[in-house]
Each structure stands twice: as structure tokens, then as C-alpha cells.
Design a protein around this motif. Structure first.
Motif, PDB file in Angstrom:
ATOM      1  N   ASN A  27       1.231  -1.252   0.151  1.00 61.13           N
ATOM      2  CA  ASN A  27       0.042  -0.166  -0.074  1.00 61.13           C
ATOM      3  C   ASN A  27       0.758   1.241   0.055  1.00 61.13           C
ATOM      4  O   ASN A  27       0.501   2.082  -0.554  1.00 61.13           O
ATOM      5  N   GLU A  28       1.985   1.362   0.640  1.00 63.02           N
ATOM      6  CA  GLU A  28       3.124   2.372   0.948  1.00 63.02           C
ATOM      7  C   GLU A  28       3.801   2.895  -0.785  1.00 63.02           C
ATOM      8  O   GLU A  28       4.139   4.113  -1.097  1.00 63.02           O
ATOM      9  N   VAL A  29       3.855   1.243  -1.614  1.00 62.65           N
ATOM     10  CA  VAL A  29       4.558   1.877  -3.160  1.00 62.65           C
ATOM     11  C   VAL A  29       3.079   2.435  -3.757  1.00 62.65           C
ATOM     12  O   VAL A  29       3.201   3.242  -4.323  1.00 62.65           O
ATOM     13  N   LYS A  30       1.904   1.497  -3.553  1.00 62.87           N
ATOM     14  CA  LYS A  30       0.981   2.301  -4.460  1.00 62.87           C
ATOM     15  C   LYS A  30       0.428   3.688  -3.971  1.00 62.87           C
ATOM     16  O   LYS A  30       0.280   5.023  -5.282  1.00 62.87           O
ATOM     17  N   ASN A  31       0.542   4.222  -2.884  1.00 68.97           N
ATOM     18  CA  ASN A  31       0.386   5.373  -2.257  1.00 68.97           C
ATOM     19  C   ASN A  31       1.387   6.405  -2.741  1.00 68.97           C
ATOM     20  O   ASN A  31       1.551   7.824  -3.191  1.00 68.97           O
ATOM     21  N   THR A  32       3.171   5.740  -2.527  1.00 70.09           N
ATOM     22  CA  THR A  32       3.785   6.969  -3.627  1.00 70.09           C
ATOM     23  C   THR A  32       3.866   6.429  -4.750  1.00 70.09           C
ATOM     24  O   THR A  32       4.330   8.268  -5.122  1.00 70.09           O
ATOM     25  N   LYS A  33       3.060   6.205  -5.681  1.00 70.11           N
ATOM     26  CA  LYS A  33       3.135   6.291  -6.642  1.00 70.11           C
ATOM     27  C   LYS A  33       2.484   7.589  -7.109  1.00 70.11           C
ATOM     28  O   LYS A  33       2.133   8.331  -8.326  1.00 70.11           O
ATOM     29  N   LYS A  34       1.267   7.485  -6.712  1.00 68.42           N
ATOM     30  CA  LYS A  34      -0.081   8.393  -6.513  1.00 68.42           C
ATOM     31  C   LYS A  34       0.625   8.981  -6.685  1.00 68.42           C
ATOM     32  O   LYS A  34       0.291  10.320  -7.063  1.00 68.42           O
ATOM     33  N   ALA A  35       1.401   9.606  -5.309  1.00 69.72           N
ATOM     34  CA  ALA A  35       1.892  10.995  -4.835  1.00 69.72           C
ATOM     35  C   ALA A  35       2.902  11.975  -5.854  1.00 69.72           C
ATOM     36  O   ALA A  35       3.385  12.949  -6.425  1.00 69.72           O
ATOM     37  N   LEU A  36       3.256  10.203  -6.659  1.00 70.24           N
ATOM     38  CA  LEU A  36       4.642  11.055  -7.747  1.00 70.24           C
ATOM     39  C   LEU A  36       3.751  11.493  -8.763  1.00 70.24           C
ATOM     40  O   LEU A  36       4.328  12.063 -10.061  1.00 70.24           O
ATOM     41  N   GLU A  37       2.486  11.494  -8.722  1.00 74.40           N
ATOM     42  CA  GLU A  37       1.641  12.082 -10.272  1.00 74.40           C
ATOM     43  C   GLU A  37       1.191  13.459  -9.859  1.00 74.40           C
ATOM     44  O   GLU A  37       1.196  14.030 -11.397  1.00 74.40           O
ATOM     45  N   TYR A  38       1.789  13.916  -8.724  1.00 74.68           N
ATOM     46  CA  TYR A  38       1.567  15.345  -8.247  1.00 74.68           C
ATOM     47  C   TYR A  38      -0.082  16.279  -8.778  1.00 74.68           C
ATOM     48  O   TYR A  38      -0.047  17.263  -9.244  1.00 74.68           O
ATOM     49  N   LYS A  39      -0.670  15.505  -9.074  1.00 75.74           N
ATOM     50  CA  LYS A  39      -2.855  15.459  -8.991  1.00 75.74           C
ATOM     51  C   LYS A  39      -3.317  15.762  -8.073  1.00 75.74           C
ATOM     52  O   LYS A  39      -4.185  16.541  -7.881  1.00 75.74           O
ATOM     53  N   SER A  40      -2.785  16.058  -6.650  1.00 73.80           N
ATOM     54  CA  SER A  40      -3.169  17.008  -5.227  1.00 73.80           C
ATOM     55  C   SER A  40      -2.242  16.908  -4.318  1.00 73.80           C
ATOM     56  O   SER A  40      -1.395  16.160  -4.647  1.00 73.80           O
ATOM     57  N   GLY A  41      -2.795  17.227  -3.358  1.00 72.67           N
ATOM     58  CA  GLY A  41      -1.774  17.786  -1.514  1.00 72.67           C
ATOM     59  C   GLY A  41      -0.621  18.448  -2.410  1.00 72.67           C
ATOM     60  O   GLY A  41      -1.112  19.750  -3.326  1.00 72.67           O
ATOM     61  N   ALA A  42      -0.006  19.066  -1.176  1.00 68.89           N
ATOM     62  CA  ALA A  42       1.135  19.836  -0.972  1.00 68.89           C
ATOM     63  C   ALA A  42       2.442  19.400  -1.353  1.00 68.89           C
ATOM     64  O   ALA A  42       2.901  18.264  -0.188  1.00 68.89           O
ATOM     65  N   SER A  43       3.369  20.403  -1.569  1.00 67.65           N
ATOM     66  CA  SER A  43       4.503  19.822  -0.501  1.00 67.65           C
ATOM     67  C   SER A  43       4.938  20.356   0.576  1.00 67.65           C
ATOM     68  O   SER A  43       4.511  21.250   0.699  1.00 67.65           O
ATOM     69  N   PRO A  44       5.671  19.716   1.203  1.00 65.25           N
ATOM     70  CA  PRO A  44       5.630  20.153   2.525  1.00 65.25           C
ATOM     71  C   PRO A  44       7.139  21.069   3.026  1.00 65.25           C
ATOM     72  O   PRO A  44       7.042  21.314   3.871  1.00 65.25           O
ATOM     73  N   TYR A  45       8.106  21.320   1.798  1.00 73.26           N
ATOM     74  CA  TYR A  45       8.600  22.578   1.374  1.00 73.26           C
ATOM     75  C   TYR A  45       8.287  23.458   1.004  1.00 73.26           C
ATOM     76  O   TYR A  45       8.425  24.628   0.964  1.00 73.26           O
ATOM     77  N   SER A  46       6.582  23.367  -0.023  1.00 79.90           N
ATOM     78  CA  SER A  46       5.967  25.286   0.352  1.00 79.90           C
ATOM     79  C   SER A  46       6.131  26.180   1.233  1.00 79.90           C
ATOM     80  O   SER A  46       5.717  25.428   2.801  1.00 79.90           O
ATOM     81  N   ARG A  47       6.277  27.255   1.057  1.00 79.58           N
ATOM     82  CA  ARG A  47       6.595  28.096   2.182  1.00 79.58           C
ATOM     83  C   ARG A  47       5.099  28.791   2.473  1.00 79.58           C
ATOM     84  O   ARG A  47       4.578  28.681   1.929  1.00 79.58           O
ATOM     85  N   VAL A  48       4.583  28.871   4.092  1.00 80.22           N
ATOM     86  CA  VAL A  48       3.701  29.175   4.352  1.00 80.22           C
ATOM     87  C   VAL A  48       3.572  30.387   5.292  1.00 80.22           C
ATOM     88  O   VAL A  48       5.239  30.572   5.552  1.00 80.22           O
TER      89      VAL A  48
END
Length: 102
Positions: A27-48
Motif C-alpha cells: 500500500n505504501e508503494v501504491k501511495n507513493t506512486k500516486k503522490a508522484l503523479e502530482y495530481k493533489s496535495g501540497a509540497s511539504p517544502y512549500s512556504r507557509v
């Protein structure tokens, strides 16, 4: 009190545990593949940016005056100096010396 023969239970190496770990890893491998598609979510390095003006209007915070800031810093330094004077030799050795305090 000492108890002999009890030991710790074997939580690893059991079939059910191994199956759970394998499912989790897949499941973690699948989640990582989804995250690498960059369709949703925010970068943990984005400036707040903290919305200071909005929070001040809501009454959540209040901007400190320059005098107030200076007095707070000075008060904090005084507290630290007084605490340092009351430390024992062992406490000083344990804390170490940073060299950046007056």
C-alpha cells in the motif's frame, strides 16, 4: 522482584504479522506512486505565510510595539541570567557552554 521464564512475546515472524507488513508495504508503494503523479496535495517544502493582518482583525493576536518587544527580550535575558547564576557546577557541565550569551 525477578520473574524467570516469562520473556517477551514473539511479535515478529508470525504469519499474520508478516502478511500485515507485506500489505502495508504494498500500500505504501501504491501511495507513493500516486503522490508522484502530482495530481493533489501540497509540497511539504512549500512556504507557509502567516496571515498576520487577518489574525489581528479577528483579535487572535496583537502587534507588539517596539518598546514592548525590547522589554520582553530584556526580561527574557534577565530570567536566563538569574537561572544561570543558580545552577550548580554539575548542571553547568551537563548543559555545556554555548558562548553566545552575555
Amino acid at each position: 522482584m525477578v520473574v524467570f521464564g516469562g520473556g517477551t512475546p514473539n511479535f515478529y515472524g508470525t504469519d499474520s504479522r508478516m502478511a500485515q507488513e507485506k500489505d502495508w508495504m504494498e500500500n505504501e508503494v501504491k501511495n507513493t506512486k500516486k503522490a508522484l503523479e502530482y495530481k493533489s496535495g501540497a509540497s511539504p517544502y512549500s512556504r507557509v505565510k502567516i496571515p498576520y493582518e487577518k489574525l489581528e482583525k479577528e483579535g487572535t493576536l496583537k502587534k507588539a510595539s517596539e518598546d514592548n518587544k525590547r522589554l520582553r527580550v530584556k526580561g527574557g535575558q534577565h530570567v536566563v541570567k538569574e537561572a544561570g547564576k543558580k545552577m550548580t557546577k554539575d548542571e553547568v557541565d551537563r548543559a555545556g557552554e554555548r558562548g553566545d550569551s552575555d
